[in-house]
Write an enzyme that holds these catalytic residues in place. Structure first.
Site, mmCIF file in Angstrom:
data_model
loop_
_atom_site.group_PDB
_atom_site.id
_atom_site.type_symbol
_atom_site.label_atom_id
_atom_site.label_comp_id
_atom_site.label_asym_id
_atom_site.label_seq_id
_atom_site.Cartn_x
_atom_site.Cartn_y
_atom_site.Cartn_z
ATOM 1 N N ASN A 9 0.854 -1.186 0.000
ATOM 2 C CA ASN A 9 0.000 0.000 0.000
ATOM 3 C C ASN A 9 0.892 1.237 0.000
ATOM 4 O O ASN A 9 1.433 1.612 1.023
ATOM 5 C CB ASN A 9 -0.899 -0.032 1.255
ATOM 6 C CG ASN A 9 -1.734 1.224 1.402
ATOM 7 O OD1 ASN A 9 -1.842 2.019 0.476
ATOM 8 N ND2 ASN A 9 -2.329 1.406 2.568
ATOM 9 N N TRP A 10 1.014 1.843 -1.165
ATOM 10 C CA TRP A 10 1.943 2.981 -1.305
ATOM 11 C C TRP A 10 1.350 4.281 -0.769
ATOM 12 O O TRP A 10 2.034 5.292 -0.716
ATOM 13 C CB TRP A 10 2.354 3.147 -2.778
ATOM 14 C CG TRP A 10 3.304 2.098 -3.257
ATOM 15 C CD1 TRP A 10 3.938 1.149 -2.491
ATOM 16 C CD2 TRP A 10 3.761 1.900 -4.603
ATOM 17 N NE1 TRP A 10 4.750 0.376 -3.279
ATOM 18 C CE2 TRP A 10 4.664 0.819 -4.581
ATOM 19 C CE3 TRP A 10 3.494 2.528 -5.821
ATOM 20 C CZ2 TRP A 10 5.303 0.347 -5.728
ATOM 21 C CZ3 TRP A 10 4.126 2.062 -6.970
ATOM 22 C CH2 TRP A 10 5.015 0.984 -6.925
ATOM 23 N N LYS A 11 0.079 4.285 -0.459
ATOM 24 C CA LYS A 11 -0.584 5.505 0.034
ATOM 25 C C LYS A 11 -0.324 6.671 -0.950
ATOM 26 O O LYS A 11 -0.248 6.432 -2.147
ATOM 27 C CB LYS A 11 -0.126 5.822 1.455
ATOM 28 C CG LYS A 11 -0.306 4.598 2.377
ATOM 29 C CD LYS A 11 -0.154 4.876 3.831
ATOM 30 C CE LYS A 11 -0.332 3.567 4.600
ATOM 31 N NZ LYS A 11 -0.342 3.748 6.036
ATOM 32 N N HIS A 96 -9.773 1.592 4.674
ATOM 33 C CA HIS A 96 -8.510 1.759 5.402
ATOM 34 C C HIS A 96 -8.738 2.753 6.554
ATOM 35 O O HIS A 96 -9.525 3.685 6.411
ATOM 36 C CB HIS A 96 -7.437 2.275 4.441
ATOM 37 C CG HIS A 96 -6.076 2.274 5.055
ATOM 38 N ND1 HIS A 96 -5.659 3.267 5.910
ATOM 39 C CD2 HIS A 96 -5.058 1.380 4.974
ATOM 40 C CE1 HIS A 96 -4.428 2.980 6.320
ATOM 41 N NE2 HIS A 96 -4.037 1.847 5.763
ATOM 42 N N GLU A 98 -7.111 5.181 7.564
ATOM 43 C CA GLU A 98 -6.906 6.587 7.201
ATOM 44 C C GLU A 98 -8.148 7.154 6.521
ATOM 45 O O GLU A 98 -8.505 8.314 6.681
ATOM 46 C CB GLU A 98 -5.661 6.722 6.305
ATOM 47 C CG GLU A 98 -4.390 6.570 7.135
ATOM 48 C CD GLU A 98 -3.228 5.926 6.408
ATOM 49 O OE1 GLU A 98 -3.192 5.927 5.170
ATOM 50 O OE2 GLU A 98 -2.337 5.396 7.112
ATOM 51 N N GLU A 168 -5.903 -4.495 10.692
ATOM 52 C CA GLU A 168 -4.878 -3.482 10.920
ATOM 53 C C GLU A 168 -5.194 -2.705 12.194
ATOM 54 O O GLU A 168 -5.983 -1.748 12.157
ATOM 55 C CB GLU A 168 -4.834 -2.504 9.738
ATOM 56 C CG GLU A 168 -4.497 -3.147 8.420
ATOM 57 C CD GLU A 168 -3.853 -2.143 7.469
ATOM 58 O OE1 GLU A 168 -2.733 -2.393 7.028
ATOM 59 O OE2 GLU A 168 -4.467 -1.099 7.189
ATOM 60 N N GLY A 174 1.966 2.671 10.839
ATOM 61 C CA GLY A 174 2.926 3.762 10.685
ATOM 62 C C GLY A 174 3.631 4.154 11.972
ATOM 63 O O GLY A 174 4.272 5.200 12.037
ATOM 64 N N SER A 214 2.916 -1.793 10.596
ATOM 65 C CA SER A 214 4.358 -1.885 10.871
ATOM 66 C C SER A 214 4.956 -3.251 10.527
ATOM 67 O O SER A 214 5.826 -3.748 11.251
ATOM 68 C CB SER A 214 4.659 -1.497 12.319
ATOM 69 O OG SER A 214 4.291 -0.145 12.543
ATOM 70 N N GLY A 235 2.598 -0.959 4.476
ATOM 71 C CA GLY A 235 2.649 0.457 4.113
ATOM 72 C C GLY A 235 4.090 0.903 3.946
ATOM 73 O O GLY A 235 4.726 0.642 2.914
ATOM 74 N N GLY A 236 4.643 1.516 4.976
ATOM 75 C CA GLY A 236 5.992 2.103 4.933
ATOM 76 C C GLY A 236 7.048 1.211 4.287
ATOM 77 O O GLY A 236 7.771 1.661 3.387
HETATM 78 P P1 PGA Z 1 2.464 0.581 7.809
HETATM 79 O O1 PGA Z 1 1.035 0.814 7.136
HETATM 80 O O2 PGA Z 1 3.021 -0.701 7.280
HETATM 81 O O3 PGA Z 1 3.266 1.784 7.399
HETATM 82 O O4 PGA Z 1 2.234 0.517 9.289
HETATM 83 C C1 PGA Z 1 0.155 -0.252 6.937
HETATM 84 C C2 PGA Z 1 -1.116 0.243 6.267
HETATM 85 O O5 PGA Z 1 -1.540 1.371 6.546
HETATM 86 O O6 PGA Z 1 -1.718 -0.479 5.436
#
Ligand code: PGA
Length: 254
Positions: A9-11, A96, A98, A168, A174, A214, A235-236
């Site tokens: 997930n590159w956001k 998600h 966010e 999640e 994050g 994470s 994500g990250g």
């Molecule tokens: P993260 O994000 O790996 O940076 O914690 C995961 C996500 O939001 O899908």
């Protein structure tokens, strides 16, 4: 046997040039992708470039990060499931945290999107998870149950089987602080039990449940060795092709 599914997930990151470089390095580092499904989820603007860079790479699919539930029309700024299918997108991440916290998405809105995705044969990756406050109050199961039943209401067993769930925990996204493999396994087992109640045993056994929050090369193997963890939503660490390749390799090892 559920095939593991690892998604990047590159956001709101990655230009077209960066996406192209990512795919080249990732394909080189990752080696043969067998027994695992990999999904790259770029921002809308890099979807076509990622498709092009992937060429015929096997077992790698492309996803989108969001969509709107209406089929077409006067909805400035929105993207429909059909427009994503037109780009040969296979998956769409929905609900998600966010989107839920920053853009006010409710379970009901997520549910409309999930149903619209299935109607267009786009497979949803539906995110659920508790906040730290909810965990501290002992409400994890209650929250997961509400989000699952709300977001997946009205799906047939077949549609449920074609849905991926991403657990999640909001406090792990994050933050560098992942759930322990035991905490994650407990939540995943509860999700599967709830799916059994919502549908039937076969359906619950077939649904893939990813862990997200994470995930890094250092913790991926142990998390994914838990019996109910069928992959990761990253994500990250997915912004670096080498880390993401290591996570994919970790999923391959039994
Ligand atoms: P993260 O994000 O790996 O940076 O914690 C995961 C996500 O939001 O899908």
């Amino acid at each position: 046997m559920r095939k593991k599914i690892i998604a990047a997930n590159w956001k709101m990151n990655m230009t077209q040039a960066e996406s192209e470089r990512f795919v080249e390095t990732f394909l080189r580092d990752c080696g043969e992708i067998i027994d695992v499904e990999v999904v790259i989820v770029p921002p809308f603007t890099s979807i076509a470039k990622v498709m092009e860079a992937l060429g015929r790479a096997q077992n790698i699919k492309v996803g989108a990060q969001n969509m709107y539930w209406e089929k077409s029309g006067a909805f400035t700024g929105e993207i429909s499931a059909a427009l994503l299918r037109d780009l040969f997108v296979h998956y769409v991440v929905l609900g998600h945290s966010e989107r839920r916290t920053l853009f006010g998405e409710t379970d009901e809105m997520v549910n409309r999107k999930v149903r619209a995705a299935h109607e267009a044969t786009l497979r949803p990756i539906v995110c659920i998870g508790e906040t730290l406050e909810q965990r501290d109050k002992g409400n994890v199961e209650k929250i997961l149950s509400i989000q699952l039943r709300g977001s997946l209401a009205g799906l047939t067993p077949k549609e449920l089987q074609e849905t991926v769930i991403a657990y999640e925990p909001v406090w792990a996204i994050g933050t560098g602080r992942n759930a322990t493999p035991q905490q994650a396994q407990e939540a995943h087992a509860f999700i599967r039990k709830t799916l059994r109640e919502m549908a039937d045993d076969t359906t619950a056994e077939r649904v893939r449940i990813q862990y997200g929050g994470s995930v890094k090369p250092e913790n991926a193997r142990e998390l994914m060795s838990q019996s109910d963890i069928d992959g990761a939503l990253v994500g990250g660490a997915s912004l670096d092709p080498r880390s993401f390749a290591q996570i994919v390799k970790a999923a391959r090892e039994k």
